[in-house]
Scaffold this motif. Structure first.
Motif, PDB file in Angstrom:
ATOM      1  N   UNK A   1       0.833  -1.199   0.000  1.00 37.26           N
ATOM      2  CA  UNK A   1       0.000   0.000   0.000  1.00 37.26           C
ATOM      3  C   UNK A   1       0.871   1.254   0.000  1.00 37.26           C
ATOM      4  N   UNK A   2       1.736   1.378   1.010  1.00 37.84           N
ATOM      5  CA  UNK A   2       2.567   2.573   1.131  1.00 37.84           C
ATOM      6  C   UNK A   2       3.737   2.292   2.056  1.00 37.84           C
ATOM      7  N   UNK A   3       4.809   3.050   1.865  1.00 41.71           N
ATOM      8  CA  UNK A   3       5.976   2.911   2.722  1.00 41.71           C
ATOM      9  C   UNK A   3       6.610   4.268   2.963  1.00 41.71           C
ATOM     10  N   UNK A   4       7.347   4.380   4.055  1.00 37.04           N
ATOM     11  CA  UNK A   4       7.971   5.637   4.438  1.00 37.04           C
ATOM     12  C   UNK A   4       9.330   5.336   5.052  1.00 37.04           C
ATOM     13  N   UNK A   5      10.314   6.160   4.754  1.00 35.09           N
ATOM     14  CA  UNK A   5      11.630   5.904   5.332  1.00 35.09           C
ATOM     15  C   UNK A   5      11.701   6.479   6.737  1.00 35.09           C
TER      16      UNK A   5
ATOM     17  N   UNK B   1       8.615   8.620   0.534  1.00 37.84           N
ATOM     18  CA  UNK B   1       7.411   7.790   0.605  1.00 37.84           C
ATOM     19  C   UNK B   1       7.130   7.209  -0.781  1.00 37.84           C
ATOM     20  N   UNK B   2       6.547   6.025  -0.785  1.00 39.68           N
ATOM     21  CA  UNK B   2       6.110   5.382  -2.020  1.00 39.68           C
ATOM     22  C   UNK B   2       4.691   4.867  -1.803  1.00 39.68           C
ATOM     23  N   UNK B   3       3.903   4.907  -2.869  1.00 39.14           N
ATOM     24  CA  UNK B   3       2.519   4.453  -2.797  1.00 39.14           C
ATOM     25  C   UNK B   3       2.217   3.490  -3.943  1.00 39.14           C
ATOM     26  N   UNK B   4       1.292   2.581  -3.685  1.00 39.05           N
ATOM     27  CA  UNK B   4       0.744   1.789  -4.770  1.00 39.05           C
ATOM     28  C   UNK B   4      -0.088   2.710  -5.656  1.00 39.05           C
ATOM     29  N   UNK B   5      -0.116   2.416  -6.938  1.00 39.61           N
ATOM     30  CA  UNK B   5      -0.851   3.267  -7.857  1.00 39.61           C
ATOM     31  C   UNK B   5      -2.330   3.368  -7.527  1.00 39.61           C
ATOM     32  N   UNK B   6      -2.875   2.296  -6.959  1.00 39.00           N
ATOM     33  CA  UNK B   6      -4.308   2.268  -6.680  1.00 39.00           C
ATOM     34  C   UNK B   6      -4.712   3.180  -5.529  1.00 39.00           C
TER      35      UNK B   6
END
Length: 124
Positions: free
Chosen positions: A48-52, A58-63
């Motif tokens: 779904x999402x991640x954060x350092x 941060x990165x997110x799933x496209x959906x």
């Protein structure tokens, strides 16, 4: 060992919002990356999402991009996921995870510690 406890799930109508929390215990995770994953019935677990560690990456799933926001409060040892404009396809058990590394990653196999999950159900 790190203990992660999610909360904030529930039943919400489509278009509504929820905020999930993930509290870490037994050690501080301020230097570790964290993430949210989810698993719907009959489906594989998905990112779904991640954060350092310092919230700079941060990165997110496209959906979920532009609808969900991942953030953390290191002073409280807590991770959050703000979910807006929820859709029925967001229905799943949501898990938080962390790993003893500062860098965010989408790969679930790189996370060492997982919470028990919290159910999110979005109705029509």
């Amino acid at each position: 060992q790190v203990q992660l406890t999610e909360s904030g799930g529930g039943l919400v109508q489509a278009g509504g919002s929820l905020r999930l929390s993930c509290a870490a215990a037994r050690r501080t995770i301020s230097a570790w990356a964290m993430a949210w994953f989810r698993q719907a019935p009959g489906k594989e677990r998905e990112f779904v999402a991640t954060i350092n560690y310092d919230s700079m990456t941060t990165y997110y799933a496209g959906s979920v991009k532009d609808r969900f926001t991942i953030y953390r409060d290191n002073a409280k040892n807590t991770l959050y996921l703000q979910m807006n404009n929820l859709k029925r396809e967001d229905t799943a058990v949501y898990y938080c995870a962390t790993r003893p590394n500062a860098d965010a990653t989408r790969d679930h196999w790189q996370y060492h510690y997982w919470g028990q999950g919290t159910q999110v159900t979005v109705s029509a």
